[in-house]
Design a protein around this motif. Structure first.
Motif, PDB file in Angstrom:
ATOM      1  N   ARG A   1       0.891  -0.955  -0.567  1.00  0.00           N
ATOM      2  CA  ARG A   1       0.258  -0.286   0.407  1.00  0.00           C
ATOM      3  C   ARG A   1       1.078   1.293  -0.280  1.00  0.00           C
ATOM      4  O   ARG A   1       0.533   1.990  -0.916  1.00  0.00           O
ATOM      5  CB  ARG A   1      -1.319   0.169   1.359  1.00  0.00           C
ATOM      6  N   ALA A   2       1.560   1.420   0.844  1.00  0.00           N
ATOM      7  CA  ALA A   2       2.580   2.963   0.632  1.00  0.00           C
ATOM      8  C   ALA A   2       3.465   2.720  -0.221  1.00  0.00           C
ATOM      9  O   ALA A   2       3.218   3.971  -0.769  1.00  0.00           O
ATOM     10  CB  ALA A   2       3.654   2.125   1.927  1.00  0.00           C
ATOM     11  N   ILE A   3       3.982   2.250  -1.008  1.00  0.00           N
ATOM     12  CA  ILE A   3       4.495   2.117  -2.210  1.00  0.00           C
ATOM     13  C   ILE A   3       3.636   2.682  -3.469  1.00  0.00           C
ATOM     14  O   ILE A   3       3.752   3.515  -4.080  1.00  0.00           O
ATOM     15  CB  ILE A   3       5.453   0.681  -2.432  1.00  0.00           C
ATOM     16  N   GLU A   4       2.421   1.984  -2.972  1.00  0.00           N
ATOM     17  CA  GLU A   4       1.418   2.291  -3.961  1.00  0.00           C
ATOM     18  C   GLU A   4       0.566   3.836  -4.061  1.00  0.00           C
ATOM     19  O   GLU A   4       0.550   4.034  -4.963  1.00  0.00           O
ATOM     20  CB  GLU A   4       0.200   1.249  -4.184  1.00  0.00           C
ATOM     21  N   VAL A   5       0.829   4.483  -2.943  1.00  0.00           N
ATOM     22  CA  VAL A   5      -0.019   5.933  -2.683  1.00  0.00           C
ATOM     23  C   VAL A   5       1.472   6.721  -3.060  1.00  0.00           C
ATOM     24  O   VAL A   5       1.177   7.583  -3.158  1.00  0.00           O
ATOM     25  CB  VAL A   5      -0.557   5.801  -1.430  1.00  0.00           C
ATOM     26  N   GLU A   6       2.484   5.836  -2.371  1.00  0.00           N
ATOM     27  CA  GLU A   6       3.583   6.952  -2.959  1.00  0.00           C
ATOM     28  C   GLU A   6       4.078   7.009  -4.136  1.00  0.00           C
ATOM     29  O   GLU A   6       4.373   8.440  -4.813  1.00  0.00           O
ATOM     30  CB  GLU A   6       4.600   6.488  -2.006  1.00  0.00           C
ATOM     31  N   ILE A   7       3.818   6.178  -5.154  1.00  0.00           N
ATOM     32  CA  ILE A   7       3.812   6.252  -6.542  1.00  0.00           C
ATOM     33  C   ILE A   7       2.979   6.939  -7.392  1.00  0.00           C
ATOM     34  O   ILE A   7       2.735   8.337  -7.599  1.00  0.00           O
ATOM     35  CB  ILE A   7       3.121   4.816  -7.389  1.00  0.00           C
ATOM     36  N   ALA A   8       1.210   7.149  -6.592  1.00  0.00           N
ATOM     37  CA  ALA A   8       0.307   8.078  -7.490  1.00  0.00           C
ATOM     38  C   ALA A   8       1.122   9.650  -6.726  1.00  0.00           C
ATOM     39  O   ALA A   8       0.698  10.182  -7.765  1.00  0.00           O
ATOM     40  CB  ALA A   8      -0.816   7.305  -6.771  1.00  0.00           C
ATOM     41  N   ARG A   9       1.489   9.483  -5.234  1.00  0.00           N
ATOM     42  CA  ARG A   9       1.672  11.064  -4.851  1.00  0.00           C
ATOM     43  C   ARG A   9       2.842  11.535  -6.073  1.00  0.00           C
ATOM     44  O   ARG A   9       2.667  12.348  -6.483  1.00  0.00           O
ATOM     45  CB  ARG A   9       1.920  11.285  -3.771  1.00  0.00           C
ATOM     46  N   GLN A  10       3.879  11.013  -6.168  1.00  0.00           N
ATOM     47  CA  GLN A  10       4.774  11.087  -6.917  1.00  0.00           C
ATOM     48  C   GLN A  10       4.656  11.830  -8.737  1.00  0.00           C
ATOM     49  O   GLN A  10       4.521  12.998  -9.183  1.00  0.00           O
ATOM     50  CB  GLN A  10       6.114  10.239  -7.267  1.00  0.00           C
ATOM     51  N   GLN A  11       3.643  11.068  -9.188  1.00  0.00           N
ATOM     52  CA  GLN A  11       2.537  11.592 -10.301  1.00  0.00           C
ATOM     53  C   GLN A  11       2.429  12.666 -10.483  1.00  0.00           C
ATOM     54  O   GLN A  11       2.224  13.546 -11.318  1.00  0.00           O
ATOM     55  CB  GLN A  11       2.139   9.833 -10.879  1.00  0.00           C
ATOM     56  N   ASP A  12       1.441  12.327  -9.873  1.00  0.00           N
ATOM     57  CA  ASP A  12       0.921  13.989  -9.442  1.00  0.00           C
ATOM     58  C   ASP A  12       1.470  15.082  -8.979  1.00  0.00           C
ATOM     59  O   ASP A  12       1.022  16.226  -9.633  1.00  0.00           O
ATOM     60  CB  ASP A  12      -0.617  14.286  -7.723  1.00  0.00           C
ATOM     61  N   VAL A  13       2.599  14.696  -8.473  1.00  0.00           N
ATOM     62  CA  VAL A  13       3.375  15.992  -8.292  1.00  0.00           C
ATOM     63  C   VAL A  13       4.262  15.980  -9.211  1.00  0.00           C
ATOM     64  O   VAL A  13       4.071  17.582 -10.195  1.00  0.00           O
ATOM     65  CB  VAL A  13       4.397  15.788  -7.396  1.00  0.00           C
ATOM     66  N   LEU A  14       4.609  15.500 -10.587  1.00  0.00           N
ATOM     67  CA  LEU A  14       5.062  15.629 -11.528  1.00  0.00           C
ATOM     68  C   LEU A  14       3.870  16.293 -12.662  1.00  0.00           C
ATOM     69  O   LEU A  14       4.296  17.061 -13.501  1.00  0.00           O
ATOM     70  CB  LEU A  14       5.547  14.407 -12.252  1.00  0.00           C
ATOM     71  N   GLU A  15       2.610  15.781 -12.666  1.00  0.00           N
ATOM     72  CA  GLU A  15       1.457  16.582 -13.481  1.00  0.00           C
ATOM     73  C   GLU A  15       1.204  17.948 -13.195  1.00  0.00           C
ATOM     74  O   GLU A  15       0.693  18.542 -13.899  1.00  0.00           O
ATOM     75  CB  GLU A  15       0.677  15.030 -13.411  1.00  0.00           C
ATOM     76  N   ASP A  16       1.580  18.078 -12.045  1.00  0.00           N
ATOM     77  CA  ASP A  16       1.121  19.623 -11.606  1.00  0.00           C
ATOM     78  C   ASP A  16       1.935  20.234 -11.728  1.00  0.00           C
ATOM     79  O   ASP A  16       2.193  21.205 -11.379  1.00  0.00           O
ATOM     80  CB  ASP A  16       0.999  19.631 -10.074  1.00  0.00           C
ATOM     81  N   GLY A  17       3.339  19.786 -12.300  1.00  0.00           N
ATOM     82  CA  GLY A  17       4.328  21.081 -12.632  1.00  0.00           C
ATOM     83  C   GLY A  17       5.479  20.977 -11.444  1.00  0.00           C
ATOM     84  O   GLY A  17       6.870  22.016 -11.490  1.00  0.00           O
ATOM     85  N   HIS A  18       5.280  20.211 -10.677  1.00  0.00           N
ATOM     86  CA  HIS A  18       5.835  20.239  -9.193  1.00  0.00           C
ATOM     87  C   HIS A  18       7.303  19.250  -9.495  1.00  0.00           C
ATOM     88  O   HIS A  18       7.082  18.429 -10.411  1.00  0.00           O
ATOM     89  CB  HIS A  18       5.548  20.547  -7.865  1.00  0.00           C
ATOM     90  N   GLU A  19       8.370  19.231  -8.246  1.00  0.00           N
ATOM     91  CA  GLU A  19       9.346  18.274  -8.745  1.00  0.00           C
ATOM     92  C   GLU A  19       8.997  17.571  -7.653  1.00  0.00           C
ATOM     93  O   GLU A  19       8.931  18.130  -6.256  1.00  0.00           O
ATOM     94  CB  GLU A  19      10.904  19.190  -8.577  1.00  0.00           C
ATOM     95  N   VAL A  20       9.733  16.248  -7.357  1.00  0.00           N
ATOM     96  CA  VAL A  20       9.345  15.329  -6.233  1.00  0.00           C
ATOM     97  C   VAL A  20      10.811  16.124  -5.366  1.00  0.00           C
ATOM     98  O   VAL A  20      12.082  15.960  -5.896  1.00  0.00           O
ATOM     99  CB  VAL A  20       9.380  13.905  -6.624  1.00  0.00           C
ATOM    100  N   VAL A  21      10.432  15.514  -4.095  1.00  0.00           N
ATOM    101  CA  VAL A  21      11.576  16.070  -3.109  1.00  0.00           C
ATOM    102  C   VAL A  21      11.887  15.050  -2.952  1.00  0.00           C
ATOM    103  O   VAL A  21      11.575  13.945  -2.322  1.00  0.00           O
ATOM    104  CB  VAL A  21      11.045  16.875  -1.490  1.00  0.00           C
TER     105      VAL A  21
END
Ligand code: ADP
Ligand code: MG
Ligand code: ZN
Length: 477
Positions: free
Chosen positions: A224-244
């Motif tokens: 679960r943790a990995i799945e939600v983190e992958i989804a979160r990072q995709q949202d960050v990138l698609e919003d035009g931000h960078e993963v920190v």
């Protein structure tokens, strides 16, 4: 854009030696706080660590079973940081020269095998535990765990999905429990994992910026943790931000991850060789001896069980998931049909484990392997039906009673005595003249009705084959 996930795991495995890594305190979970402690594991000035050679032995077994090169000379290093559960201000770990390097594990996902690289396996001591009591506005420190021997197994970033990460963890878990170097108790933290997760555009050869999810301690939560983190990072990138780059914590209740500390706040560990400890050395004789101790590991047992039971891989995998269970099956299968032994484990035993929310380790119950073999043999011989065997299984599992004794004391043996059954069939027919007449006139469907009546009368103990033959005989008269 399609993204690809990249995952690397750092797994901490507690070694189940009798004493701790650098002192003779008991290495035991669950004692009253701060009772298994001494001047070494509490870091008192002037105390000196003495390495536990048995822990080194266990760590080498893990390295050999994961195809690593073993460095017969390796070095303990101090990893400096301040935290209340670490009284001397540094953890004793390994840095430049770890005990094991360059290994790999083979995992199996969706019927495809894949090699996952292992960068290194090093030894270190565990820290104590901070216990926070917000209601009292207090925090406590329990140092019982301080000094527990650990190996940290660091994978290459070779995993591409949460599913692969879990497959890797389960494979590793099987290995350390089959080696009998770890008790495998995940709820107690004996096997825990940090997951490093990044994403990148599919096809890209460079790695994305990773986050690290700390101390996730069940297979399900890792997934679960990995799945939600992958989804979160995709949202960050698609919003035009960078993963920190940062450390994040998984919140299992809300199914989210939250930032814990950023790269800027990361510790500078100032590693250096521990001047109190000479390098670990392992002789050639020891290496040869330890190499010869590697037992059969899950991958080989899986293949053997598939041959022995004729079961497909997903089912056979359940049977080898822990050593205790697979030893249990192996022992029972020495004196009873292996496929049938397996079917009791996969059927009623799994159902009971689920209902009790526990894992499939036979030591949860009193049934011995020889009892299960006896049950299979009794059903094979026709003494009781499969249905009765299923009905009494839980009693047998919990009580550990011999099936033979249980069946005798509960009067469950199948009635195969023809003359006894014949008078029963005749009595039932007399009670049901209309149906008997119809059956005699060719309404053969009614055989089922009569078998049912006999079964009710005998509480399921009549031998159905004999009853059938008798009915057919009587209607010919
Ligand atoms: P650190 O010691 O800071 O945690 P390491 O280089 O030892 O860093 O890497 C730790 C883990 O992170 C390893 O398992 C490695 O495979 C994984 N890892 C490194 N880079 C990435 C990345 N970009 N994406 C996912 N995992 C990564
Ligand atoms: Mg790390
Ligand atoms: Zn101690």
């Amino acid at each position: 854009m399609t993204y690809e996930a990249v995952i690397g795991l750092e797994v901490h495995v507690q070694l189940k030696t009798a004493s701790k890594l650098f002192c003779s305190c008991p290495n035991k979970f669950g004692a009253a706080p701060n009772t298994n402690v001494c001047e070494v594991c509490t870091g008192l000035p002037g105390s000196l660590p003495v390495p536990n050679h048995e822990a080194i032995h266990y760590a080498v077994l893990v390295g050999l079973a994961t195809n690593c090169t073993i460095n017969q000379a390796s070095v303990f290093a101090r990893k400096n940081y301040f935290y209340p559960d670490l009284p001397c201000g540094y953890q004793i770990s390994q840095f430049d020269l770890p005990l094991c390097e360059h290994g790999y594990l083979t995992i199996n996902v969706k019927n495809q095998t894949k090699k996952i690289g292992i960068t290194r396996i090093h030894m270190e001591n565990d820290a104590g535990k901070n216990i926070h009591a917000p209601a009292e506005n207090q925090s406590y420190v329990d140092l019982n765990r301080a000094g527990t021997p650990l190996v940290e197994i660091v994978s290459k970033p070779d995993l591409r999905s949460a599913e692969e990460a879990v497959a890797y963890l389960k494979t590793l878990y099987g290995i350390v429990t089959y080696l009998n170097v770890c008790d495998g108790n995940m709820e107690e933290g004996s096997f825990r994992c940090d997951a490093n997760v990044s994403i990148r555009p599919k096809g890209s050869a460079t790695l994305g910026t990773r986050t690290e999810l700390k101390n996730v301690n069940s297979f399900r939560n890792v997934q679960r943790a990995i799945e939600v983190e992958i989804a979160r990072q995709q949202d960050v990138l698609e919003d035009g931000h960078e993963v920190v780059q940062e450390t994040r914590l998984f919140d299992a209740v809300h199914n989210t991850t939250a930032a814990m500390r950023s790269k800027e706040e990361a510790f500078d560990y100032r590693y250096f060789p521990d001047p109190d400890l000479i390098p670990i050395t392992i002789s050639d004789e020891e290496m040869a001896k330890w190499r010869s101790e590697i037992p059969e590991l899950p991958a080989s047992r899986l293949k053997r069980f598939m041959d022995m039971t004729g079961l497909p891989e997903p089912e056979a995998e359940i049977l080898v998931q822990n050593k205790e269970l697979s030893d249990f099956l192996e022992e029972a299968a020495q004196s009873a049909n292996p496929r049938k032994v397996a079917s009791y484990i996969l059927g009623p035993m799994s159902r009971i484990a689920n209902a009790q929310a526990t894992d499939l380790r036979p030591s949860h119950w009193a049934m011995q392997a020889k009892n299960l073999a006896e049950l299979v043999t009794i059903v094979d011989s026709g003494t009781i039906s499969t249905k009765i065997a299923n009905d009494i299984f839980e009693d047998l599992l919990v009580s550990g009673e011999s099936p033979k004794d249980y069946i005798a004391s509960h009067g469950l043996a199948q009635i195969s005595d023809s003359s006894e059954l014949e008078s029963l069939v005749r009595a039932i027919m007399q009670k049901n003249p209309k149906e008997t007449e119809a059956l005699k006139n060719g309404k053969t469907k009614l055989i089922g009705f009569f078998v049912g009546q006999i079964m009710r009368e005998t509480k399921g103990k009549a031998n159905p084959a004999i009853v059938n033959t008798l009915i057919n005989k009587i209607i010919q008269e």
